[in-house]
Design an enzyme around this catalytic site. Structure first.
Site, PDB file in Angstrom:
ATOM      1  CG  ASP A  85      89.350  25.722  51.437  1.00  0.00           C
ATOM      2  OD1 ASP A  85      89.366  25.404  50.238  1.00  0.00           O
ATOM      3  OD2 ASP A  85      89.634  24.936  52.361  1.00  0.00           O
TER       4      ASP A  85
ATOM      5  CD  GLU B  19      86.186  24.886  47.718  1.00  0.00           C
ATOM      6  OE1 GLU B  19      86.747  24.278  46.785  1.00  0.00           O
ATOM      7  OE2 GLU B  19      86.675  24.985  48.860  1.00  0.00           O
TER       8      GLU B  19
END
Length: 652
Positions: A313, A350
């Site tokens: 993330d 990401e």
């Protein structure tokens, strides 16, 4: 490029009165000390908002090691959720079982070890998958690892071969309820707020059995998925923790140990935390101490839990030094890529953060790291809904985004292609709403992305207009076909297989309700219509060799039937993928985003073959997808407005 998706990050920071809290740190022996009143107490002064910490340590007869039970000044409210009990504390805790028996993976067990170009990823949350009673797994298993095991047959029927689990590391579901604020009615359902990098989410154990059972049942889930040929990817949050920011500190561990080691701080402004995560703090991942902790955590999940890879993330946060400066060669990212264990698993970044660092196509990679391709999402959405000037970009994404990834030894599969993900509209809502509707989040609709590239097809939200509903059905199929014929690694979102709606909420991180839960009875209503199309298309993608390539397309692999590239008003694209010995047969695809039909002259099929129709998104089920192709089509195929087709060359 602007940032998209807030991942549950509030647009307003909770404020609280600054004060110093004197708290009790109570050390006791778990299961050996019957009364907390007998424990030795020492007073410590911690930061404002710090919780009380009960820490049973190992003693004679103790099964469990360090066991943190956490509660704040609002303990009376939290304990109603957390089932606080005098001897065992709250179920909200992170533990480590020092005497756990060795897990038996079985003599016949083996990991799937799928080639990266073969993956079709299904993003999902453990809790929301079976939390609804319609799952039929029984009350004790609803929203748990064990409940997910019971529903693996659905994943097999769907056709995917990898799951990307929203965070399953220990996190605080009730973090929004620590202090009165506009979001204190919410429960963290996504999990992007780790307490520990080394413990599985204890509330995902069946029947409230606790953390030791969670460790065992997560391994059982991984084993069951592997036995079904499905790989397991974990979504990990190393960019921040639950410990809050300068305005809302929540000291649980690292902030109290050494704030300036574990978190990025502003060297020009005292010890203020830097906030590149949008959540108040940013983990200093390239500090040597934190770097080693993260590597240890990753190796543990691979070696002990047998997971097959990770999605990181806001991974661009991991490319900064302890004071937030961007690093060209971030040590953590490099060392993961060079690690003898971690370099062998799937690694997906990401590639952006909330500080404006956007690295799609340029994330430091060492030819190992893949990326969530946000440009694929945006370009495909814009072409399919009919934006002008998007044809060339759409073709580039379909061909594998070579402009981004055909560098050094990177491959098409290093692009994780997605149209829909957890943060944003569902597939159904992307075709039903022009604007977000996040009022239920308590922030006056200010949170969540405004740049959705969505189109409601003529009416905002629910409607009984047959024409609008038909167009929405076509658009969902068009988006799905574009994803499945594109080179790269496709990812779909749980719930989209039955066209789940969240009523226009594109930032649903805090709703543990029917809005977010997989509704199995709704799936049954579309099993023979939309689900049939969705799952058959996934299986076609898996089975056809031309749709999952390890190398980029060359001129001999594809023919673009196009001489109008530079006309911004052109919204029609057609191409042929050629079978050059791979097997499966040539494929012809055409996408029409015009408001009028296009008569498409078909290219000559290979000698002795004919074109057969597999997909026409304008046709009603079951004709929208014909397994193996129909009996044949004419030399000119009329592609309806906002429709797409896929043809397969078969022996005449």
């Amino acid at each position: 490029m602007p940032m998209r998706g807030s991942r549950g990050r509030s647009q307003v920071q909770g404020k609280q009165q600054a004060r110093t809290a004197t708290l009790n740190v109570i050390a006791t022996a778990a299961m050996a000390e019957p009364d907390h009143k007998r424990a030795k107490k020492s007073n410590y002064t911690l930061q404002p908002g710090s919780p009380q910490i009960l820490g049973p340590s190992p003693g004679p007869g103790a099964k469990t090691g360090i066991n943190f039970a956490l509660f704040s000044e609002h303990a009376d409210r939290r304990d109603a959720f957390e089932d606080f009990q005098g001897q065992r504390g709250s179920v909200f805790r992170g533990t480590f079982d020092f005497q756990e028996d060795t897990f038996d993976w079985g003599q016949a067990y083996q990991r799937p070890n799928l080639a990266p170009q073969d993956l079709i990823v299904y993003e999902m949350g453990v809790r929301s998958y079976t939390a609804d009673s319609s799952s039929g797994v029984g009350k004790k298993k609803e929203g748990t690892y064990a409940g997910m095991i019971d529903k693996i047959p659905h994943l097999k029927e769907l056709g995917i071969n990898a799951v990307e689990l929203l965070p399953v590391l220990e996190y605080d579901e009730l973090e929004f309820q620590r202090i009165p604020n506009p979001r204190d009615h919410m429960v963290n359902i996504w999990g992007y707020s780790h307490i520990s990098f080394l413990a599985p989410m204890s509330r995902f154990a069946s029947g409230g059995k606790g953390p030791a059972a969670a460790r065992r049942e997560l391994k059982q889930l991984v084993k069951a998925l592997h036995d079904a040929g499905i790989e397991v990817l974990l979504d990990l949050v190393y960019n921040h923790t639950v410990e809050g920011g300068d305005d809302d500190p929540y000291t649980l561990s690292m902030r109290g140990i050494d704030n300036s080691v574990y978190y990025m701080t502003d060297k020009d402004n005292g010890a203020n935390l830097l906030n590149y995560s949008g959540c108040g703090n940013t983990v200093s991942a390239n500090h040597p101490v934190v770097h080693d902790l993260i590597l240890h955590s990753l190796r543990m999940w691979v070696e002990e839990y047998h997971v097959d890879g990770f999605r990181f993330d806001l991974a661009s946060c991991l490319c900064r030094d302890p004071h937030g400066n961007v690093l060209d060669v971030p040590p953590l990212i490099r060392d993961i890529a060079k690690d003898p264990v971690l370099s062998k698993v799937k690694l997906l970044a990401e590639p952006w953060d909330c500080g404006g660092l956007y690295q799609v196509g340029s994330f430091p990679n060492w030819d190992v790291w893949g990326e969530w391709n946000g440009k694929f999402r945006d370009d495909v959405r814009r072409f399919i809904k009919g934006d002008e000037g998007m044809k060339s970009a759409f073709a580039t994404r379909i061909a594998g985004s070579a402009d981004l990834y055909n560098v050094n030894n990177r491959k098409p599969y290093h692009s994780l292609n997605f149209v829909i993900a957890h943060d944003g509209f569902t597939l159904a809502d992307l075709t039903a709403y022009n604007s977000k509707h996040n009022d239920d989040n308590g922030e006056q609709n200010r949170d969540g992305s405004n740049d959705n590239f969505s189109w409601n097809c003529g009416a905002e939200g629910p409607t009984d207009d047959g024409g609008v509903l038909h167009l929405r059905q076509k658009q969902m199929r068009n988006l799905m076909l574009a994803l499945m014929v594109a080179q790269g690694t496709p990812m779909v979102l749980s719930g989209d297989e039955y066209a789940q709606s969240r009523y226009g909420n594109n930032n649903w991180y805090g709703h543990d309700t029917k809005m977010t839960r997989f509704e199995w009875d709704e799936l049954e209503k579309v099993r023979d219509t939309f689900f049939r199309f969705y799952s058959q298309l996934i299986k076609f993608r898996r089975e056809h060799p031309l749709l999952g390539r390890a190398e980029f397309l060359g001129p001999e692999d594809v023919t673009w039937h196009e001489d109008n590239w530079h006309n911004p008003e052109s919204r029609f694209l057609a191409f042929t993928l050629h079978d050059r010995g791979q097997g499966g047969g040539d494929l012809f695809a055409a996408f029409n985003a015009h408001t009028y039909e296009i008569p498409a002259g078909l290219p000559q099929p290979p000698n002795g073959q004919k074109w057969t129709r597999v997909v026409d998104t304008n046709l009603a089920p079951p004709r929208d997808f014909t397994p193996g192709g129909n009996k044949g089509v004419d030399a000119t195929y009329t592609v309806a407005p906002f429709s797409s087709i896929l043809l397969l060359a078969q022996p005449a």
